[in-house]
Design a protein around this motif. Structure first.
Motif, PDB file in Angstrom:
ATOM      1  N   GLY A 166       8.580  -4.476 -28.244  1.00  0.00           N
ATOM      2  CA  GLY A 166       8.914  -3.759 -27.028  1.00  0.00           C
ATOM      3  C   GLY A 166       7.699  -3.179 -26.331  1.00  0.00           C
ATOM      4  O   GLY A 166       7.821  -2.609 -25.242  1.00  0.00           O
ATOM      5  N   GLY A 167       6.530  -3.332 -26.952  1.00  0.00           N
ATOM      6  CA  GLY A 167       5.315  -2.766 -26.373  1.00  0.00           C
ATOM      7  C   GLY A 167       4.911  -3.426 -25.070  1.00  0.00           C
ATOM      8  O   GLY A 167       4.393  -2.763 -24.167  1.00  0.00           O
ATOM      9  N   LEU A 168       5.131  -4.745 -24.960  1.00  0.00           N
ATOM     10  CA  LEU A 168       4.774  -5.424 -23.726  1.00  0.00           C
ATOM     11  C   LEU A 168       5.616  -4.909 -22.567  1.00  0.00           C
ATOM     12  O   LEU A 168       5.110  -4.708 -21.462  1.00  0.00           O
ATOM     13  N   LEU A 169       6.897  -4.681 -22.814  1.00  0.00           N
ATOM     14  CA  LEU A 169       7.764  -4.137 -21.770  1.00  0.00           C
ATOM     15  C   LEU A 169       7.293  -2.749 -21.355  1.00  0.00           C
ATOM     16  O   LEU A 169       7.234  -2.430 -20.159  1.00  0.00           O
ATOM     17  N   ALA A 170       6.964  -1.908 -22.331  1.00  0.00           N
ATOM     18  CA  ALA A 170       6.507  -0.542 -22.023  1.00  0.00           C
ATOM     19  C   ALA A 170       5.220  -0.577 -21.205  1.00  0.00           C
ATOM     20  O   ALA A 170       5.084   0.143 -20.203  1.00  0.00           O
ATOM     21  N   HIS A 171       4.260  -1.407 -21.628  1.00  0.00           N
ATOM     22  CA  HIS A 171       2.998  -1.517 -20.894  1.00  0.00           C
ATOM     23  C   HIS A 171       3.220  -2.077 -19.501  1.00  0.00           C
ATOM     24  O   HIS A 171       2.691  -1.549 -18.510  1.00  0.00           O
ATOM     25  N   SER A 172       4.009  -3.137 -19.395  1.00  0.00           N
ATOM     26  CA  SER A 172       4.236  -3.781 -18.104  1.00  0.00           C
ATOM     27  C   SER A 172       4.945  -2.843 -17.135  1.00  0.00           C
ATOM     28  O   SER A 172       4.614  -2.784 -15.937  1.00  0.00           O
ATOM     29  N   HIS A 173       5.923  -2.093 -17.636  1.00  0.00           N
ATOM     30  CA  HIS A 173       6.631  -1.129 -16.795  1.00  0.00           C
ATOM     31  C   HIS A 173       5.696  -0.009 -16.349  1.00  0.00           C
ATOM     32  O   HIS A 173       5.761   0.460 -15.204  1.00  0.00           O
ATOM     33  N   GLU A 174       4.826   0.406 -17.238  1.00  0.00           N
ATOM     34  CA  GLU A 174       3.855   1.446 -16.903  1.00  0.00           C
ATOM     35  C   GLU A 174       2.950   0.983 -15.767  1.00  0.00           C
ATOM     36  O   GLU A 174       2.709   1.719 -14.799  1.00  0.00           O
ATOM     37  N   VAL A 175       2.437  -0.236 -15.874  1.00  0.00           N
ATOM     38  CA  VAL A 175       1.586  -0.787 -14.826  1.00  0.00           C
ATOM     39  C   VAL A 175       2.374  -0.951 -13.529  1.00  0.00           C
ATOM     40  O   VAL A 175       1.895  -0.612 -12.439  1.00  0.00           O
ATOM     41  N   ALA A 176       3.600  -1.455 -13.635  1.00  0.00           N
ATOM     42  CA  ALA A 176       4.423  -1.722 -12.458  1.00  0.00           C
ATOM     43  C   ALA A 176       4.730  -0.450 -11.679  1.00  0.00           C
ATOM     44  O   ALA A 176       4.557  -0.389 -10.451  1.00  0.00           O
ATOM     45  N   THR A 177       5.189   0.584 -12.378  1.00  0.00           N
ATOM     46  CA  THR A 177       5.576   1.805 -11.683  1.00  0.00           C
ATOM     47  C   THR A 177       4.365   2.522 -11.090  1.00  0.00           C
ATOM     48  O   THR A 177       4.427   3.021  -9.964  1.00  0.00           O
ATOM     49  N   THR A 178       3.261   2.549 -11.829  1.00  0.00           N
ATOM     50  CA  THR A 178       2.076   3.229 -11.317  1.00  0.00           C
ATOM     51  C   THR A 178       1.518   2.510 -10.096  1.00  0.00           C
ATOM     52  O   THR A 178       1.178   3.140  -9.089  1.00  0.00           O
ATOM     53  N   ALA A 179       1.423   1.177 -10.163  1.00  0.00           N
ATOM     54  CA  ALA A 179       0.902   0.409  -9.032  1.00  0.00           C
ATOM     55  C   ALA A 179       1.799   0.558  -7.810  1.00  0.00           C
ATOM     56  O   ALA A 179       1.313   0.723  -6.681  1.00  0.00           O
ATOM     57  N   ALA A 180       3.114   0.510  -8.021  1.00  0.00           N
ATOM     58  CA  ALA A 180       4.041   0.632  -6.894  1.00  0.00           C
ATOM     59  C   ALA A 180       3.976   2.017  -6.269  1.00  0.00           C
ATOM     60  O   ALA A 180       4.010   2.162  -5.037  1.00  0.00           O
ATOM     61  N   GLN A 181       3.872   3.046  -7.099  1.00  0.00           N
ATOM     62  CA  GLN A 181       3.810   4.403  -6.562  1.00  0.00           C
ATOM     63  C   GLN A 181       2.515   4.642  -5.798  1.00  0.00           C
ATOM     64  O   GLN A 181       2.503   5.304  -4.753  1.00  0.00           O
ATOM     65  N   LEU A 182       1.401   4.098  -6.301  1.00  0.00           N
ATOM     66  CA  LEU A 182       0.140   4.214  -5.568  1.00  0.00           C
ATOM     67  C   LEU A 182       0.207   3.458  -4.248  1.00  0.00           C
ATOM     68  O   LEU A 182      -0.284   3.934  -3.219  1.00  0.00           O
ATOM     69  N   CYS A 183       0.811   2.287  -4.295  1.00  0.00           N
ATOM     70  CA  CYS A 183       0.954   1.496  -3.081  1.00  0.00           C
ATOM     71  C   CYS A 183       1.806   2.245  -2.060  1.00  0.00           C
ATOM     72  O   CYS A 183       1.493   2.280  -0.874  1.00  0.00           O
ATOM     73  N   ARG A 184       2.883   2.831  -2.528  1.00  0.00           N
ATOM     74  CA  ARG A 184       3.774   3.583  -1.643  1.00  0.00           C
ATOM     75  C   ARG A 184       3.066   4.814  -1.073  1.00  0.00           C
ATOM     76  O   ARG A 184       3.257   5.172   0.092  1.00  0.00           O
ATOM     77  N   ARG A 185       2.232   5.450  -1.874  1.00  0.00           N
ATOM     78  CA  ARG A 185       1.560   6.666  -1.427  1.00  0.00           C
ATOM     79  C   ARG A 185       0.524   6.378  -0.347  1.00  0.00           C
ATOM     80  O   ARG A 185       0.291   7.219   0.544  1.00  0.00           O
ATOM     81  N   HIS A 186      -0.086   5.214  -0.400  1.00  0.00           N
ATOM     82  CA  HIS A 186      -1.191   4.925   0.507  1.00  0.00           C
ATOM     83  C   HIS A 186      -0.801   4.085   1.713  1.00  0.00           C
ATOM     84  O   HIS A 186      -1.632   3.853   2.583  1.00  0.00           O
ATOM     85  N   ARG A 187       0.452   3.658   1.783  1.00  0.00           N
ATOM     86  CA  ARG A 187       0.867   2.890   2.959  1.00  0.00           C
ATOM     87  C   ARG A 187       2.383   2.927   3.076  1.00  0.00           C
ATOM     88  O   ARG A 187       3.075   3.322   2.161  1.00  0.00           O
ATOM     89  N   SER A 188       2.901   2.508   4.222  1.00  0.00           N
ATOM     90  CA  SER A 188       4.348   2.534   4.455  1.00  0.00           C
ATOM     91  C   SER A 188       4.961   1.148   4.367  1.00  0.00           C
ATOM     92  O   SER A 188       6.040   0.914   4.893  1.00  0.00           O
ATOM     93  N   ASP A 189       4.287   0.219   3.718  1.00  0.00           N
ATOM     94  CA  ASP A 189       4.747  -1.163   3.619  1.00  0.00           C
ATOM     95  C   ASP A 189       5.623  -1.314   2.378  1.00  0.00           C
ATOM     96  O   ASP A 189       5.133  -1.359   1.250  1.00  0.00           O
ATOM     97  N   THR A 190       6.932  -1.382   2.586  1.00  0.00           N
ATOM     98  CA  THR A 190       7.875  -1.481   1.477  1.00  0.00           C
ATOM     99  C   THR A 190       7.675  -2.758   0.678  1.00  0.00           C
ATOM    100  O   THR A 190       7.755  -2.744  -0.556  1.00  0.00           O
ATOM    101  N   VAL A 191       7.427  -3.860   1.371  1.00  0.00           N
ATOM    102  CA  VAL A 191       7.267  -5.148   0.690  1.00  0.00           C
ATOM    103  C   VAL A 191       6.085  -5.093  -0.270  1.00  0.00           C
ATOM    104  O   VAL A 191       6.167  -5.584  -1.400  1.00  0.00           O
ATOM    105  N   SER A 192       4.986  -4.483   0.150  1.00  0.00           N
ATOM    106  CA  SER A 192       3.808  -4.391  -0.720  1.00  0.00           C
ATOM    107  C   SER A 192       4.117  -3.588  -1.974  1.00  0.00           C
ATOM    108  O   SER A 192       3.678  -3.943  -3.075  1.00  0.00           O
ATOM    109  N   ALA A 193       4.873  -2.501  -1.823  1.00  0.00           N
ATOM    110  CA  ALA A 193       5.227  -1.690  -2.987  1.00  0.00           C
ATOM    111  C   ALA A 193       6.113  -2.477  -3.946  1.00  0.00           C
ATOM    112  O   ALA A 193       5.943  -2.408  -5.168  1.00  0.00           O
ATOM    113  N   HIS A 194       7.056  -3.230  -3.417  1.00  0.00           N
ATOM    114  CA  HIS A 194       7.925  -4.041  -4.270  1.00  0.00           C
ATOM    115  C   HIS A 194       7.142  -5.144  -4.974  1.00  0.00           C
ATOM    116  O   HIS A 194       7.363  -5.422  -6.149  1.00  0.00           O
TER     117      HIS A 194
END
Length: 262
Positions: free
Chosen positions: A145-173
């Motif tokens: 289950g470690g790969l899922l935990a790591h991948s989710h960690e990367v996914a949520t952090t990258a999406a939140q940073l993307c959302r914080r720095h721009r208003s492009d929903t597609v980029s965040a997704h």
């Protein structure tokens, strides 16, 4: 960006199916990753839920056995067996990750990107390793289950940073999906039947329907090359968050060595 990227932490993911009637109440079975329960509910509460079965995000008061919030996930063609497999693969404590994965599927409004993501969620050749493989190159996540935990960690952090720095929903997704799948090429037996990479077919479909989105996502899945340009932010954020996750994973070992040296 006003659109919520992930659901509230207090919401749970469940599969709901109507069993029948008990007097003037409906009998519904709610299946969670770790348990199952049957509740008698007033018909109006479940009016928007398909009686044959549907995924829900809900808030349940266990003391009273009542639902205080309910959000049906509008998804076509989701079989109960698929949901059951995801529930079975999930490690204890990772329930919020699965909730986030399925919640995002209803937030994506771009048809081609949503079709790609749903194809991934439905593909056992992709999802089973994601749930079951260790992230051996990250010591903190070197467990089932470690790969899922790591991948989710990367996914949520990258999406939140993307959302914080721009208003492009597609980029965040795309940042979230790219972060979730960025380690696919590192998995053992990463070639699907026919000699193709696991993601080759869904990526080809996305490329035909939405070339720009496919290019942005493909960059997230490729080794970091210092991509430049307006469409490269998701890929660069995924690479940044992956490195950060690796560094954080190594901190306990580094401090342990420092303690021994002292």
């Amino acid at each position: 960006m006003n659109q919520q990227l992930l659901c509230e932490d207090s919401l749970q993911l469940a599969w709901a199916q109507r069993l029948g009637w008990h007097g003037q109440h409906e009998r519904w079975q709610l299946r969670f990753p770790r348990e199952s329960m049957t509740l008698s509910l007033v018909p109006a509460l479940m009016a928007n839920v398909m009686p044959t079965g549907q995924l829900l995000l809900l808030r349940l008061d266990l003391n009273k056995g009542t639902l205080t919030d309910l959000q049906p996930l509008r998804l076509d063609g989701i079989a109960p067996a698929l949901v059951a497999r995801h529930f079975a693969w999930l490690q204890v404590g990772q329930e919020p990750i699965l909730r986030d994965l399925w919640s995002l599927s209803t937030q994506i409004t771009e048809p081609a990107l949503r079709a790609f993501y749903l194809t991934v969620l439905n593909d056992d050749a992709i999802m089973a390793p994601l749930f079951q493989v260790r992230a051996a190159h990250h010591p903190q996540h070197d467990h089932v289950g470690g790969l899922l935990a790591h991948s989710h960690e990367v996914a949520t952090t990258a999406a939140q940073l993307c959302r914080r720095h721009r208003s492009d929903t597609v980029s965040a997704h795309i940042a979230f999906i790219g972060g979730l799948l960025h380690d696919m090429a590192h998995l053992p037996m990463d070639m699907a039947p026919g000699g193709q990479h696991r993601l080759a077919r869904p990526l080809a479909e996305l490329r035909r329907a939405a070339p720009r989105q496919a290019q942005m996502l493909s960059r997230c899945l490729a080794p970091s090359r210092g991509w430049r340009g307006h469409d490269s932010e998701p890929a660069n954020l995924v690479a940044l968050c992956d490195r950060l996750s690796a560094e954080v994973s190594n901190w306990p070992r580094a401090f342990a060595k420092a303690s021994l040296a002292g």
